[in-house]
Design an enzyme around this catalytic site. Structure first.
Site, mmCIF file in Angstrom:
data_model
loop_
_atom_site.group_PDB
_atom_site.id
_atom_site.type_symbol
_atom_site.label_atom_id
_atom_site.label_comp_id
_atom_site.label_asym_id
_atom_site.label_seq_id
_atom_site.Cartn_x
_atom_site.Cartn_y
_atom_site.Cartn_z
ATOM 1 N N HIS A 98 2.527 -2.223 3.153
ATOM 2 C CA HIS A 98 2.108 -1.695 1.862
ATOM 3 C C HIS A 98 1.698 -0.243 2.063
ATOM 4 C CE1 HIS A 98 2.233 -5.411 -0.398
ATOM 5 N NE2 HIS A 98 1.456 -6.030 0.475
ATOM 6 N N CYS A 153 5.221 1.591 -0.380
ATOM 7 C CA CYS A 153 5.025 2.276 -1.656
ATOM 8 C C CYS A 153 4.365 3.625 -1.433
ATOM 9 C CB CYS A 153 4.152 1.435 -2.583
ATOM 10 S SG CYS A 153 5.008 0.061 -3.359
#
Length: 285
Positions: free
Chosen positions: A130, A172
């Site tokens: 992430h 991300c």
């Protein structure tokens, strides 16, 4: 940032919230007498015939501590496996590390940067996790990506000076979604010494542009890593690395679109982002 996983194929879609072209090289080589060619080739192409290709370190974070509020990154093991196969086939010694805390990531990469890379042509690191813009998550918290990459700067990792240092980052970089738009368009020689910038010879290939989600399919892996491994397999013998990554951009941008039950996350697009400080062309042997 929670990752988004794509289901344009199968599975669900989640998000992972200055080089010379080969044409320039060919023209230089083609216009030179044979006796001059070997003298000047090193100026435009990285030396990739060291005894070892180098290390490829893959950090694969899938399961996160509850306090991070980050979901399980299903599909990331597929990415790690594909990267392992791809870079092993190119001659790299591949090491995979799963579910590392921030402190573990720092300790690992400090150790790698302190290694003797003098017999190696290059260094590769893949970060699968992430993320937010400028940040990467360990399983317990996040840390600046520059804190990791700076360990390999020329003033901190002497045995990789003048050699390519490649970082592939699947994560991300924000929470923006790309709805898409319709289109009608179809190293130096032994007898020379140079001072070079400490930030030279890095390449960062991000799965998405700053500010945006990055998509990952729960069954097939992320769009970016799928495309990277496919294009490396097809073109590593013919194309220079930045050209290959342009093909990756093309594949991700045109061949993928998110499929989600959440209407706000459905039919979204993505394009990777390549930031190159490479100073020569990189062809894999």
């Amino acid at each position: 940032m929670a990752d988004s996983q794509n289901g344009a194929h199968n599975g669900d879609d989640n998000t992972d919230a200055g080089t010379y072209s080969s044409t320039h090289v060919i023209n230089i080589k083609g216009g030179m007498p044979k006796e001059m060619e070997s003298k000047f080739t090193h100026r435009f192409l990285y030396k990739m015939d060291y005894p070892e290709m180098g290390l490829c370190v893959i950090i694969n974070n899938k399961n996160f501590h509850p306090n991070t509020r980050m979901g399980v990154r299903n599909g990331t093991d597929v990415d790690a496996s594909k990267l392992q196969q791809t870079f092993k086939s190119l001659g790299y010694r591949v090491q995979i590390y799963n579910d590392l805390k921030c402190s573990d990531i720092l300790v690992l990469l400090k150790k790698v940067s302190a290694d003797d890379h003098s017999r190696r042509s290059s260094f590769v690191c893949a970060l699968l996790s992430h993320g937010e813009d400028g940040l990467l998550y360990g399983v317990d918290d996040c840390l600046p990506i520059t804190q990791l990459t700076s360990l390999f700067r020329g003033d901190r990792c002497k045995s990789l000076v003048g050699k390519p240092k490649l970082f592939f980052i699947q994560a991300c970089r924000g929470t923006e979604l790309d709805p898409g738009v319709e289109t009608d368009s179809g190293s130096s020689s032994q007898d020379e010494t140079h001072r070079i910038p400490v930030e030279a010879d890095f390449l960062y290939a991000y799965s998405t542009v700053p500010g945006y989600y990055s998509w990952r399919n729960t069954l097939n892996g992320s769009w970016f890593i799928q495309s990277l491994c496919e294009m490396m397999k097809l073109h590593h013998r013919q194309l220079e690395l930045v050209q290959i990554l342009t093909c990756v951009n093309h594949m991700v941008a045109l061949e993928f679109e998110s499929c989600s039950n959440q209407i706000d996350f459905n039919a979204k697009k993505q394009v990777p982002c390549v930031v190159s400080m490479l100073t020569k062309g990189l062809y894999f042997p």
